[in-house]
Design a protein around this motif. Structure first.
Motif, PDB file in Angstrom:
ATOM      1  N   ILE A 665      20.195  -1.397  -5.059  1.00  0.00           N
ATOM      2  CA  ILE A 665      19.756  -0.579  -6.195  1.00  0.00           C
ATOM      3  C   ILE A 665      18.309  -0.847  -6.535  1.00  0.00           C
ATOM      4  CG2 ILE A 665      20.162  -0.179  -8.660  1.00  0.00           C
ATOM      5  CD1 ILE A 665      23.132  -0.725  -8.109  1.00  0.00           C
ATOM      6  N   GLU A 666      17.851  -2.052  -6.324  1.00  0.00           N
ATOM      7  CA  GLU A 666      16.459  -2.388  -6.631  1.00  0.00           C
ATOM      8  C   GLU A 666      15.482  -1.775  -5.633  1.00  0.00           C
ATOM      9  OE1 GLU A 666      16.390  -6.585  -6.699  1.00  0.00           O
ATOM     10  OE2 GLU A 666      17.436  -6.788  -8.638  1.00  0.00           O
ATOM     11  N   GLN A 667      15.952  -1.397  -4.473  1.00  0.00           N
ATOM     12  CA  GLN A 667      15.061  -0.781  -3.480  1.00  0.00           C
ATOM     13  C   GLN A 667      14.668   0.636  -3.917  1.00  0.00           C
ATOM     14  OE1 GLN A 667      16.611  -0.879   0.492  1.00  0.00           O
ATOM     15  NE2 GLN A 667      17.318  -2.993   0.325  1.00  0.00           N
ATOM     16  N   PRO A 670      16.238   7.075  -2.199  1.00  0.00           N
ATOM     17  CA  PRO A 670      16.333   8.387  -2.836  1.00  0.00           C
ATOM     18  C   PRO A 670      17.312   8.359  -4.007  1.00  0.00           C
ATOM     19  CG  PRO A 670      16.416   8.608  -0.452  1.00  0.00           C
ATOM     20  CD  PRO A 670      16.484   7.153  -0.747  1.00  0.00           C
ATOM     21  N   ASP A 671      17.091   9.243  -4.940  1.00  0.00           N
ATOM     22  CA  ASP A 671      17.907   9.271  -6.150  1.00  0.00           C
ATOM     23  C   ASP A 671      19.378   9.456  -5.834  1.00  0.00           C
ATOM     24  OD1 ASP A 671      15.564   8.963  -7.433  1.00  0.00           O
ATOM     25  OD2 ASP A 671      15.384  11.048  -8.098  1.00  0.00           O
ATOM     26  N   ASN A 672      19.683  10.320  -4.908  1.00  0.00           N
ATOM     27  CA  ASN A 672      21.078  10.590  -4.597  1.00  0.00           C
ATOM     28  C   ASN A 672      21.755   9.348  -4.001  1.00  0.00           C
ATOM     29  OD1 ASN A 672      23.356  12.346  -4.384  1.00  0.00           O
ATOM     30  ND2 ASN A 672      22.966  12.504  -2.189  1.00  0.00           N
ATOM     31  N   THR A 673      21.022   8.645  -3.117  1.00  0.00           N
ATOM     32  CA  THR A 673      21.577   7.431  -2.527  1.00  0.00           C
ATOM     33  C   THR A 673      21.791   6.357  -3.585  1.00  0.00           C
ATOM     34  OG1 THR A 673      20.414   7.949  -0.460  1.00  0.00           O
ATOM     35  CG2 THR A 673      21.233   5.707  -0.732  1.00  0.00           C
ATOM     36  N   THR A 674      20.817   6.167  -4.457  1.00  0.00           N
ATOM     37  CA  THR A 674      20.968   5.183  -5.531  1.00  0.00           C
ATOM     38  C   THR A 674      22.140   5.532  -6.439  1.00  0.00           C
ATOM     39  OG1 THR A 674      18.573   4.820  -5.463  1.00  0.00           O
ATOM     40  CG2 THR A 674      19.756   4.033  -7.405  1.00  0.00           C
ATOM     41  N   LYS A 675      22.315   6.809  -6.743  1.00  0.00           N
ATOM     42  CA  LYS A 675      23.427   7.238  -7.600  1.00  0.00           C
ATOM     43  C   LYS A 675      24.765   6.915  -6.945  1.00  0.00           C
ATOM     44  CE  LYS A 675      24.738  11.337  -7.352  1.00  0.00           C
ATOM     45  NZ  LYS A 675      24.810  12.792  -7.297  1.00  0.00           N
ATOM     46  N   VAL A 676      24.870   7.187  -5.647  1.00  0.00           N
ATOM     47  CA  VAL A 676      26.129   6.908  -4.950  1.00  0.00           C
ATOM     48  C   VAL A 676      26.426   5.413  -4.953  1.00  0.00           C
ATOM     49  CG1 VAL A 676      27.299   7.042  -2.718  1.00  0.00           C
ATOM     50  CG2 VAL A 676      25.974   8.988  -3.531  1.00  0.00           C
TER      51      VAL A 676
END
Length: 890
Positions: A665-667, A670-676
């Motif tokens: 999450i700290e990396q 992309p927004d969608n990947t972080t959301k998942v």
């Protein structure tokens, strides 16, 4: 005695007479006088005309009116003609008088007088006005009954005046049937480069018209050389060759020269280069032969009637004149000629196609197929084809002709001549290296079919031998392409592949290895060659040698071409050695993962991690998964992280999984990947009972979830809050949802207080209706969320203490001190700490020995107390949404 009283002036004429006495030379005065006496008798008006002409002898208008005054039906035509002649004495320069005179003479149908009058008019008038006379003159000679010779002479004079009107003369001659002069005139205008057709005809159309005339009227046209004219047109107009050839043949047919016509047809079929012209000539030729055959058959029927009398005479003569008598019975010959012509059509058509392009390989092959029943013709055709065709201009693959030629001899049991053909074929200067390599391969297959295995191997050695360079420097790319294909043959991959197959099948392992190594030395190998070489070595238990070949292959090729080589190399090495040579396997995987691009790296990292899991260290496997997550492209990161988390849970437990999720999450993903990732992390924490941690992850992921597009995320958070949250957390979720919606839509919403009297009146005293309405409308749009939250605040904010069942207010407004103190202590706060064994004593009882569900938590007596009592009475525990529904029903 003659009465002249009618001719004398009347009283009403005195005014005009007096004026004329004073001014007799005024034309208008005479015209007014005549206009006033238009109802007078003809003699009276004639007298006035005579006086006016005498007074004004040069007046055009008076002469014109005088001529018009006479009636053409008057029997005195001579007097009228005399009047015209008198007018022309002084008015011979006036074209209108001549036009009237000539028109009047044409009505009288006096040919000679009209012709002479037209000649006098042309002689009297200036050249600029001759056109008016010629219009009348030509109209006169076109009338029926005019002698043709007279008309032709007049037209010839007119063409000297207007040479561009030759086409009118030609049309006139066609109507009169003078075809010889028509042909001469057409030939003259065709040869005249300055001639411009007034009818818009081109030179091509005039040529075709001339051809039609001279071919359809051969008896009348005698002044022209018809054959030379038509052949000149054939050379000049290439788009009408077929029509001109048929016209020439038709000319000889009309003259009765049938054999000459047949020669013309044959010459045309042998020279045309288009299928259209060929079809035109061939159809005309067959029609001619059929018509001749029909005529002979009709003549034969007529001859049969007189056969009886001829037989009697022949008996009388004893048959002595049999050899000297020609009965003309060639019907069978003509029938055979027609059948032969029809049978030659495919061959003639093939000749036409080859005249268009003699380097068309496909047409040569079709021509060979035409003579399938005649081997001699096939050999001649093959010979003509290989001599005529040039590889540089060939349409198709020129080497196929040589191969088919050699196979022809092989099929007919003559392999020696097939070898001779191949020997010549390999010397042809092909434009493509692959063509020459194919010829050599076909030659080798010929030797294999003849059971000459040693000869096939020797042939491949000869073909792959490198030519002597004579100490020349290595050529660059341009020079290499410019070299003859025979000098570049030793680098033909197709030839070397065939050579490898022969060595593997007929030679020894050493000779096959020599061939494969030679391919690698020449740097013409492909990944498939590398794999074939290694497979050959592994079949013969030479594993280390195969690994060396793998090394040469991965050094020779880069990704993506080396992907299959790396896959086979790593798979074979791991299967061969397993944990015995773990460090060497690690070095190979490290080398492969470093060389692989991000799109190709995932399977290699997974295989590397599996190696460490099975034969190495779990810690190294985790490091490999971490490196894979950082290198793979964005569309593959989620899958790799999922596998990473799964393996980490199996080996190291929850602590490692949390660190993985937190680092991911700290990396900057992309927004969608972080959301998942946040959503999956939140689900994990919820299963572990960490409600606050799970809620924090939902809050963090909400900034990447557009409520208009990611409804699933918000629905999941909504269900989480209904099940595990309270009034404040639910309200906070709705607030965050509004703010996220505003940020995504780039709009600012004014959260003003909206009075809803109709909704406020329906709210219950305890505020349950407001809470349920807010919960239900939380799944709708932003505007509905504003309305529901406004109603909720009005319902709850109106009392000092809330009666909402199942919720605890986060602050207290008004009331006494005891109430404030009781609210500040809040003994019923949910304990969601890290210690799973913490809880109230009320929770210890019959369920102490049962396994604890990680999704459940301790329920305090003050918070959801009625739900606890319901649980003791064997009532199923309820979430927030069920409690809302139950309270509303009550």
């Amino acid at each position: 005695m003659t009465d002249y009283s009618d001719l004398m002036p009347k009283e009403e004429d005195l005014l005009y007479e007096e004026e004329l006495l004073r001014t007799p030379h005024v034309t208008k005065l005479w015209c007014r006088y005549l206009e006033a006496r238009k109802d007078a008798s003809a003699k009276r008006r004639y007298l006035i005309f005579e006086r006016a002409v005498k007074a004004l002898p040069g007046s055009y208008k008076e002469r014109y009116e005088a001529v018009r005054g006479l009636c053409v039906t008057n029997p005195t035509y001579a007097a009228l003609n005399n009047t015209f002649e008198r007018a022309l004495v002084t008015m011979h320069k006036m074209p209108k008088i001549w036009e009237l005179y000539l028109s009047f003479l044409m009505e009288q149908r006096v040919i000679t007088k009209v012709r002479r009058a037209c000649d006098r008019a042309l002689a009297s008038l200036p050249v600029t006005q001759h056109e008016r006379v010629w219009a009348i003159y030509l109209g006169f000679i076109r009338q029926h009954g005019i002698p043709v010779d007279t008309a032709r002479r007049v037209y010839r004079r007119y063409l000297k005046f207007e040479p561009g009107h030759t086409e009118e003369y030609i049309e006139f001659l066609k109507l009169r049937g003078h075809w010889d002069e028509v042909a001469n005139k057409l030939a003259s205008i065709v040869n005249d480069d300055t001639f411009q057709s007034l009818a818009g005809k081109s030179k091509h159309q005039l040529w075709l018209e001339l051809c039609d005339v001279i071919t359809k009227h051969p008896a009348e046209v005698t002044a022209l050389n018809v054959d030379a004219i038509l052949r000149g047109g054939i050379r000049k107009f290439t788009d009408e060759v077929g029509r001109l050839w048929t016209s020439l043949a038709d000319y000889y047919i009309r003259r009765g020269l049938f054999e000459k016509a047949r020669d013309v047809y044959e010459e045309g079929l042998a020279t045309v280069i288009t299928v259209r012209d060929f079809s035109l000539i061939f159809d005309a030729y067959t029609q001619f032969e059929e018509s001749m055959l029909s005529a002979k058959m009709e003549a034969a029927l007529e001859v049969t009637e007189g056969e009886g009398e001829d037989d009697e005479e022949e008996e009388d003569n004893g048959g002595a004149d049999f050899l000297f008598k020609d009965v003309g019975d060639d019907l069978d010959l003509r029938l055979a000629r027609l059948e032969f012509l029809m049978g030659r059509r495919p061959e003639l058509l093939s000749s036409v196609m080859l005249r268009q392009n003699p380097h068309n390989v496909h047409e040569w092959q079709k021509r060979v197929a035409l003579f399938e029943s005649n081997p001699t013709r096939q050999i001649l055709t093959f010979t003509e084809a290989v001599k005529t065709m040039e590889p540089a201009h060939a349409l198709g693959k020129p080497h196929t002709l040589w191969v088919d030629f050699a196979k022809f001899y092989e099929v007919h049991g003559d392999p020696d001549n097939a070898r001779v053909v191949f020997e010549k074929a390999v010397c042809v200067p092909y434009t493509k290296l692959d063509d020459l390599a194919t010829v050599w391969c076909e030659w080798g297959e010929l030797e294999l079919r003849q059971k000459n295995y040693g000869g096939a191997l020797a042939l491949m050695h000869r073909a792959t031998a490198e030519p002597t360079r004579l100490s020349r420097p290595r050529p660059n790319a341009a020079e290499w392409e410019a070299m003859p294909v025979q000098d570049r043959l030793f680098k033909s991959l197709k030839l070397w592949t065939f050579f490898c197959d022969l060595e593997e099948s007929l030679g020894s392992l050493e000779s096959a290895c020599v061939v494969y190594n030679r391919i690698l030395d020449l740097r013409i190998a492909t990944p498939q060659i590398i794999l074939n070489f290694t497979l050959l070595l592994q079949e013969n238990k030479l594993f280390e040698d195969s690994f060396q070949v793998y090394e040469r292959g991965v050094n020779l090729f880069k990704f993506p071409h080396s992907r299959e080589i790396w896959q086979a190399y790593l798979k074979q090495f791991v299967e061969r050695f397993g944990a015995k040579k773990l460090e060497r396997a690690r070095d190979l995987f490290e080398q492969c993962c470093a060389a692989a691009p991000p799109k190709e790296a995932k399977p290699f990292f997974l295989e590397y991690a599996r190696l460490e899991e099975e034969h190495g260290l779990a810690r190294r496997a985790m490091d490999i998964y971490d490196r894979a997550c950082r290198k793979v492209p964005l569309d593959q990161k989620v899958d790799v992280y999922e596998l990473y988390v799964t393996r980490a849970m199996d080996f190291f437990g929850v602590g490692k999984v949390r660190s993985i999720y937190e680092s991911a999450i700290e990396q900057e993903l992309p927004d969608n990947t972080t959301k998942v990732l946040c959503t999956r992390y939140a689900r994990l924490e919820r299963k572990l009972g960490e409600i606050d941690r799970s809620r924090g992850l939902y809050v963090h992921a909400s900034q990447f979830a557009n409520p208009q597009q990611d409804a699933d995320f918000w629905d999941e958070w909504n269900r989480f809050e209904v099940r595990h949250g309270n009034e404040d957390t639910f309200r906070e979720m709705l607030r965050i949802k509004r703010s996220v919606t505003a940020s995504f839509s780039q709009m600012h919403f004014n959260m003003a207080t909206v009075e809803l009297p109709s909704q406020a009146g329906t709210l219950e005293a305890g505020g349950m209706g407001a809470m349920e309405a807010a919960a239900m409308k939380g799944r709708r749009g932003t505007s509905e969320l504003e309305d529901s939250m406004a109603a909720l605040e009005m319902a709850v904010g109106g009392n000092a203490t809330t009666n909402v069942s199942g919720f605890v207010k986060s602050h207290t407004e008004g009331g006494n001190v005891k109430t404030i103190a009781a609210a500040s202590e809040n003994p019923d706060e949910i304990d969601i700490g890290d210690d799973d064994n913490d809880g109230d004593g009320d929770n210890k009882g019959d369920d102490a020995d049962e396994p604890e569900d990680v999704e459940q938590t301790v329920v305090p007596e003050g918070l959801f107390g009625h739900m606890k009592r319901g649980a003791e009475g064997d009532v199923e525990p309820q979430g927030a949404l069920e409690r809302f529904k139950k309270h509303r029903i009550e």
